[in-house]
Design a protein around this motif. Structure first.
Motif, mmCIF file in Angstrom:
data_model
loop_
_atom_site.group_PDB
_atom_site.id
_atom_site.type_symbol
_atom_site.label_atom_id
_atom_site.label_comp_id
_atom_site.label_asym_id
_atom_site.label_seq_id
_atom_site.Cartn_x
_atom_site.Cartn_y
_atom_site.Cartn_z
ATOM 1 N N PHE A 43 0.832 -1.200 0.000
ATOM 2 C CA PHE A 43 0.000 0.000 0.000
ATOM 3 C C PHE A 43 0.866 1.250 0.000
ATOM 4 C CE2 PHE A 43 -2.312 -3.266 2.437
ATOM 5 C CZ PHE A 43 -3.445 -3.379 1.663
ATOM 6 N N ILE A 44 0.403 2.261 -0.699
ATOM 7 C CA ILE A 44 0.983 3.601 -0.655
ATOM 8 C C ILE A 44 -0.093 4.481 -0.030
ATOM 9 C CG2 ILE A 44 1.910 5.545 -1.986
ATOM 10 C CD1 ILE A 44 3.582 2.972 -2.311
ATOM 11 N N ILE A 45 0.162 4.990 1.165
ATOM 12 C CA ILE A 45 -0.830 5.779 1.887
ATOM 13 C C ILE A 45 -0.483 7.257 1.753
ATOM 14 C CG2 ILE A 45 -1.887 6.267 4.121
ATOM 15 C CD1 ILE A 45 -1.264 3.347 4.886
ATOM 16 N N VAL A 114 -10.641 7.840 8.415
ATOM 17 C CA VAL A 114 -10.428 8.263 9.798
ATOM 18 C C VAL A 114 -11.279 9.490 10.121
ATOM 19 C CG1 VAL A 114 -8.736 9.056 11.489
ATOM 20 C CG2 VAL A 114 -8.115 7.264 9.850
ATOM 21 N N GLY A 115 -11.232 10.510 9.270
ATOM 22 C CA GLY A 115 -12.011 11.728 9.526
ATOM 23 C C GLY A 115 -13.494 11.451 9.654
ATOM 24 N N THR A 145 -7.523 5.601 17.645
ATOM 25 C CA THR A 145 -8.691 5.421 16.772
ATOM 26 C C THR A 145 -8.259 5.450 15.307
ATOM 27 O OG1 THR A 145 -10.189 6.348 18.413
ATOM 28 C CG2 THR A 145 -10.928 6.401 16.114
ATOM 29 N N ALA A 146 -7.384 6.379 14.951
ATOM 30 C CA ALA A 146 -6.884 6.457 13.571
ATOM 31 C C ALA A 146 -6.190 5.152 13.187
ATOM 32 C CB ALA A 146 -5.934 7.644 13.418
ATOM 33 N N ALA A 147 -5.353 4.630 14.077
ATOM 34 C CA ALA A 147 -4.637 3.380 13.787
ATOM 35 C C ALA A 147 -5.614 2.230 13.556
ATOM 36 C CB ALA A 147 -3.687 3.043 14.932
ATOM 37 N N LYS A 148 -6.639 2.141 14.377
ATOM 38 C CA LYS A 148 -7.626 1.067 14.215
ATOM 39 C C LYS A 148 -8.353 1.177 12.881
ATOM 40 C CE LYS A 148 -8.399 0.322 19.120
ATOM 41 N NZ LYS A 148 -9.312 0.463 20.261
ATOM 42 N N VAL A 149 -8.757 2.383 12.526
ATOM 43 C CA VAL A 149 -9.470 2.578 11.258
ATOM 44 C C VAL A 149 -8.569 2.202 10.086
ATOM 45 C CG1 VAL A 149 -10.518 4.299 9.724
ATOM 46 C CG2 VAL A 149 -11.029 4.336 12.182
ATOM 47 N N ILE A 150 -7.327 2.627 10.135
ATOM 48 C CA ILE A 150 -6.396 2.342 9.037
ATOM 49 C C ILE A 150 -6.133 0.851 8.928
ATOM 50 C CG2 ILE A 150 -4.008 2.637 8.258
ATOM 51 C CD1 ILE A 150 -4.226 5.545 9.413
ATOM 52 N N VAL A 151 -5.782 0.209 10.011
ATOM 53 C CA VAL A 151 -5.485 -1.234 9.977
ATOM 54 C C VAL A 151 -6.713 -2.017 9.524
ATOM 55 C CG1 VAL A 151 -4.908 -3.254 11.393
ATOM 56 C CG2 VAL A 151 -3.599 -1.138 11.640
ATOM 57 N N SER A 153 -9.234 -1.039 7.729
ATOM 58 C CA SER A 153 -9.521 -0.768 6.310
ATOM 59 C C SER A 153 -8.548 -1.521 5.422
ATOM 60 C CB SER A 153 -9.425 0.733 6.031
ATOM 61 O OG SER A 153 -10.392 1.445 6.754
ATOM 62 N N LEU A 154 -7.287 -1.550 5.768
ATOM 63 C CA LEU A 154 -6.285 -2.242 4.950
ATOM 64 C C LEU A 154 -6.492 -3.756 4.996
ATOM 65 C CD1 LEU A 154 -3.064 -0.168 5.718
ATOM 66 C CD2 LEU A 154 -4.553 -0.036 3.707
ATOM 67 N N LEU A 155 -6.900 -4.282 6.150
ATOM 68 C CA LEU A 155 -7.168 -5.724 6.252
ATOM 69 C C LEU A 155 -8.290 -6.145 5.322
ATOM 70 C CD1 LEU A 155 -6.772 -6.366 10.086
ATOM 71 C CD2 LEU A 155 -5.336 -7.273 8.242
ATOM 72 N N LEU A 156 -9.255 -5.256 5.107
ATOM 73 C CA LEU A 156 -10.363 -5.566 4.187
ATOM 74 C C LEU A 156 -9.891 -5.676 2.738
ATOM 75 C CD1 LEU A 156 -13.183 -3.228 5.544
ATOM 76 C CD2 LEU A 156 -13.089 -5.728 5.691
#
Length: 158
Positions: A43-45, A114-115, A145-151, A153-156
């Motif tokens: 991924f490129i974030i 995240v936002g 919270t940001a870390a959880k959303v990112i991880v 989302s990427l796992l999906l």
């Protein structure tokens, strides 16, 4: 990284960050293109400031497209880290969300919302604890919270 490890994800990453840099600044600097072209990433974030205004929207879309063209050569997937406005500019939140959603859709990228999660939390709780003392950068709770959303989302998409 802590949340990713809890989810069984091993992270390897490289960051290219500078204060007050937009995607256009990274592009003009040229280092990001070299890194993406010569390194394989899943991924490129991309992260840019709130981008609620037309010029920020244009940068999200246009420079995201340019970076996506390079990342596709290494089978990397482009992602947009949707950020949030400062508390002072809270009224621009819907623009931040829309511009990130549109940029991700236009560039066939993964949205890391995240936002959007932050705004939903604020709306339902009237609690703004995700903001740090400066009213812009995240608190520890906001970062978690940001870390959880990112991880998640990427796992999906992995």
């Amino acid at each position: 990284m802590k949340y990713a490890k809890q989810e069984g994800v091993n992270l390897s990453y490289q960051m290219v960050t500078f204060p007050n840099y937009a995607l256009e600044d990274h592009w003009n600097d040229g280092e990001i293109q070299k890194l993406i072209a010569h390194t394989t990433f899943d991924f490129i974030i991309l992260q840019q400031g709130p981008s609620s205004q037309p010029d920020g929207r244009e940068m999200l879309i246009n420079y995201g497209n340019k970076l996506d063209s390079i990342s596709q050569s290494n089978q990397s997937k482009l992602c947009y880290f949707m950020v949030w406005p400062s508390l002072k500019n809270y009224h621009t939140f819907d623009g931040v969300i829309k511009n990130h959603q549109d940029a991700a859709a236009i560039n066939n990228a993964i949205l890391l919302p995240v936002g959007q999660v932050w705004k939903a939390h604020f709306y339902s709780t009237k609690n703004f604890q995700y903001y740090g003392p400066d009213g812009f950068h995240p608190s520890l709770e906001g970062s978690k919270t940001a870390a959880k959303v990112i991880v998640n989302s990427l796992l999906l998409h992995h």
